[in-house]
Motif scaffolding. Structure first.
Motif, PDB file in Angstrom:
ATOM      1  N   ALA A   1       0.853  -1.185   0.000  1.00 54.46           N
ATOM      2  CA  ALA A   1       0.000   0.000   0.000  1.00 54.46           C
ATOM      3  C   ALA A   1       0.886   1.232   0.000  1.00 54.46           C
ATOM      4  CB  ALA A   1      -0.890   0.006   1.231  1.00 54.46           C
ATOM      5  N   SER A   2       0.251   2.363  -0.075  1.00 46.99           N
ATOM      6  CA  SER A   2       0.909   3.629   0.219  1.00 46.99           C
ATOM      7  C   SER A   2       0.410   4.078   1.577  1.00 46.99           C
ATOM      8  CB  SER A   2       0.558   4.685  -0.828  1.00 46.99           C
ATOM      9  OG  SER A   2       1.093   4.341  -2.084  1.00 46.99           O
ATOM     10  N   VAL A   3       1.223   4.859   2.279  1.00 49.10           N
ATOM     11  CA  VAL A   3       0.796   5.441   3.540  1.00 49.10           C
ATOM     12  C   VAL A   3       1.182   6.905   3.532  1.00 49.10           C
ATOM     13  CG1 VAL A   3       2.896   4.831   4.831  1.00 49.10           C
ATOM     14  CG2 VAL A   3       0.744   5.163   6.054  1.00 49.10           C
ATOM     15  N   SER A   4       0.266   7.730   3.996  1.00 51.69           N
ATOM     16  CA  SER A   4       0.543   9.156   4.158  1.00 51.69           C
ATOM     17  C   SER A   4       0.529   9.474   5.638  1.00 51.69           C
ATOM     18  CB  SER A   4      -0.519   9.995   3.440  1.00 51.69           C
ATOM     19  OG  SER A   4      -0.446   9.796   2.055  1.00 51.69           O
ATOM     20  N   VAL A   5       1.555  10.188   6.077  1.00 48.99           N
ATOM     21  CA  VAL A   5       1.667  10.650   7.452  1.00 48.99           C
ATOM     22  C   VAL A   5       1.941  12.138   7.369  1.00 48.99           C
ATOM     23  CG1 VAL A   5       2.930  10.475   9.630  1.00 48.99           C
ATOM     24  CG2 VAL A   5       2.558   8.422   8.227  1.00 48.99           C
ATOM     25  N   GLY A   6       0.982  12.928   7.820  1.00 48.01           N
ATOM     26  CA  GLY A   6       1.104  14.371   7.635  1.00 48.01           C
ATOM     27  C   GLY A   6       1.137  14.672   6.142  1.00 48.01           C
ATOM     28  N   LEU A   7       2.151  15.380   5.697  1.00 46.88           N
ATOM     29  CA  LEU A   7       2.279  15.748   4.282  1.00 46.88           C
ATOM     30  C   LEU A   7       3.169  14.791   3.492  1.00 46.88           C
ATOM     31  CD1 LEU A   7       2.670  19.610   4.715  1.00 46.88           C
ATOM     32  CD2 LEU A   7       0.596  18.311   4.165  1.00 46.88           C
ATOM     33  N   GLU A   8       3.704  13.765   4.148  1.00 46.38           N
ATOM     34  CA  GLU A   8       4.604  12.816   3.492  1.00 46.38           C
ATOM     35  C   GLU A   8       3.872  11.544   3.095  1.00 46.38           C
ATOM     36  OE1 GLU A   8       8.804  12.725   5.143  1.00 46.38           O
ATOM     37  OE2 GLU A   8       7.610  13.299   6.902  1.00 46.38           O
ATOM     38  N   THR A   9       4.249  10.978   1.942  1.00 45.64           N
ATOM     39  CA  THR A   9       3.670   9.724   1.455  1.00 45.64           C
ATOM     40  C   THR A   9       4.788   8.810   0.989  1.00 45.64           C
ATOM     41  OG1 THR A   9       1.634  10.804   0.752  1.00 45.64           O
ATOM     42  CG2 THR A   9       2.129   8.692  -0.273  1.00 45.64           C
ATOM     43  N   THR A  10       4.645   7.518   1.281  1.00 50.14           N
ATOM     44  CA  THR A  10       5.608   6.523   0.819  1.00 50.14           C
ATOM     45  C   THR A  10       4.884   5.212   0.595  1.00 50.14           C
ATOM     46  OG1 THR A  10       7.804   5.574   1.231  1.00 50.14           O
ATOM     47  CG2 THR A  10       6.289   5.656   3.102  1.00 50.14           C
ATOM     48  N   GLU A  11       5.511   4.320  -0.147  1.00 55.93           N
ATOM     49  CA  GLU A  11       4.983   2.979  -0.338  1.00 55.93           C
ATOM     50  C   GLU A  11       5.509   2.081   0.771  1.00 55.93           C
ATOM     51  OE1 GLU A  11       5.528   1.429  -4.268  1.00 55.93           O
ATOM     52  OE2 GLU A  11       4.771   3.257  -5.199  1.00 55.93           O
ATOM     53  N   VAL A  12       4.651   1.144   1.208  1.00 54.05           N
ATOM     54  CA  VAL A  12       5.055   0.185   2.233  1.00 54.05           C
ATOM     55  C   VAL A  12       4.728  -1.223   1.768  1.00 54.05           C
ATOM     56  CG1 VAL A  12       4.867   1.772   4.193  1.00 54.05           C
ATOM     57  CG2 VAL A  12       2.857   0.466   3.474  1.00 54.05           C
ATOM     58  N   ALA A  13       5.494  -2.167   2.272  1.00 51.74           N
ATOM     59  CA  ALA A  13       5.306  -3.587   1.985  1.00 51.74           C
ATOM     60  C   ALA A  13       5.868  -4.363   3.167  1.00 51.74           C
ATOM     61  CB  ALA A  13       6.019  -3.964   0.687  1.00 51.74           C
ATOM     62  N   ARG A  14       5.789  -5.687   3.074  1.00 54.77           N
ATOM     63  CA  ARG A  14       6.279  -6.552   4.159  1.00 54.77           C
ATOM     64  C   ARG A  14       7.643  -6.072   4.668  1.00 54.77           C
ATOM     65  NH1 ARG A  14       9.132 -11.383   2.978  1.00 54.77           N
ATOM     66  NH2 ARG A  14       9.721 -12.287   4.946  1.00 54.77           N
ATOM     67  N   GLY A  15       7.722  -5.888   5.991  1.00 55.12           N
ATOM     68  CA  GLY A  15       8.966  -5.470   6.619  1.00 55.12           C
ATOM     69  C   GLY A  15       9.085  -3.978   6.848  1.00 55.12           C
ATOM     70  N   SER A  16       8.192  -3.175   6.280  1.00 56.52           N
ATOM     71  CA  SER A  16       8.232  -1.724   6.493  1.00 56.52           C
ATOM     72  C   SER A  16       7.804  -1.384   7.912  1.00 56.52           C
ATOM     73  CB  SER A  16       7.299  -0.999   5.524  1.00 56.52           C
ATOM     74  OG  SER A  16       7.681  -1.191   4.191  1.00 56.52           O
ATOM     75  N   VAL A  17       8.455  -0.379   8.482  1.00 57.76           N
ATOM     76  CA  VAL A  17       8.105   0.135   9.801  1.00 57.76           C
ATOM     77  C   VAL A  17       7.855   1.629   9.660  1.00 57.76           C
ATOM     78  CG1 VAL A  17       8.890   0.476  12.177  1.00 57.76           C
ATOM     79  CG2 VAL A  17       9.522  -1.613  10.949  1.00 57.76           C
ATOM     80  N   VAL A  18       6.713   2.095  10.184  1.00 58.00           N
ATOM     81  CA  VAL A  18       6.318   3.496  10.060  1.00 58.00           C
ATOM     82  C   VAL A  18       5.997   4.029  11.446  1.00 58.00           C
ATOM     83  CG1 VAL A  18       4.652   5.105   9.051  1.00 58.00           C
ATOM     84  CG2 VAL A  18       5.346   3.062   7.771  1.00 58.00           C
ATOM     85  N   TYR A  19       6.554   5.193  11.781  1.00 57.25           N
ATOM     86  CA  TYR A  19       6.249   5.868  13.042  1.00 57.25           C
ATOM     87  C   TYR A  19       5.295   7.021  12.753  1.00 57.25           C
ATOM     88  CZ  TYR A  19       6.737   9.131  16.887  1.00 57.25           C
ATOM     89  OH  TYR A  19       6.470  10.016  17.903  1.00 57.25           O
ATOM     90  N   VAL A  20       4.245   7.151  13.572  1.00 61.69           N
ATOM     91  CA  VAL A  20       3.277   8.237  13.449  1.00 61.69           C
ATOM     92  C   VAL A  20       3.189   8.949  14.799  1.00 61.69           C
ATOM     93  CG1 VAL A  20       0.891   8.862  12.933  1.00 61.69           C
ATOM     94  CG2 VAL A  20       1.943   6.902  11.761  1.00 61.69           C
ATOM     95  N   PRO A  21       3.608  10.209  14.857  1.00 62.40           N
ATOM     96  CA  PRO A  21       3.491  10.944  16.123  1.00 62.40           C
ATOM     97  C   PRO A  21       2.030  11.172  16.502  1.00 62.40           C
ATOM     98  CG  PRO A  21       4.994  12.063  14.592  1.00 62.40           C
ATOM     99  CD  PRO A  21       4.285  10.990  13.818  1.00 62.40           C
ATOM    100  N   ALA A  22       1.785  11.289  17.777  1.00 61.12           N
ATOM    101  CA  ALA A  22       0.439  11.554  18.281  1.00 61.12           C
ATOM    102  C   ALA A  22      -0.144  12.790  17.611  1.00 61.12           C
ATOM    103  CB  ALA A  22       0.484  11.754  19.795  1.00 61.12           C
TER     104      ALA A  22
END
Length: 105
Positions: free
Chosen positions: A60-81
């Protein structure tokens, strides 16, 4: 000691017919399994807690704030409160381990 197996968590989540299964809740953190099928829409809102995603399977793609990236198995994403975030363009069934700190309210 608490031990969890992904296959068991996925079966329990599916049996409860929900996208999210919280399987751990402790004083300083909680954890769950989040599932979004290919083509589905992520409707979550910003959380009051810091959050970490570990992608177990899918694409999938993930957007956090104004940033977007693609993610797949093994991806780790941090999202601040408090930060807006969503999975989108889910091309393969997505299964994600989610950790909240402090625990999700």
């Amino acid at each position: 000691m608490k031990v969890f197996r992904l296959d068991d968590l996925e079966a329990e989540r599916a049996a409860n017919e929900g996208a999210y299964l919280q399987f751990l809740r402790e004083r300083n953190m909680s954890a769950g399994l989040y599932a979004l099928d290919a083509g589905s829409h992520d409707t979550q809102k910003p959380h009051l807690q810091d959050e970490m995603y570990f992608v177990v399977s899918g694409r999938a793609s993930v957007s956090v704030g104004l940033e977007t990236t693609e993610v797949a198995r093994g991806s780790v994403v941090y999202v601040p409160a408090g930060v807006s975030h969503k999975f989108h363009h889910i091309s393969e069934d997505l299964r994600v381990l989610v950790v909240f700190s402090p625990p999700e309210a």
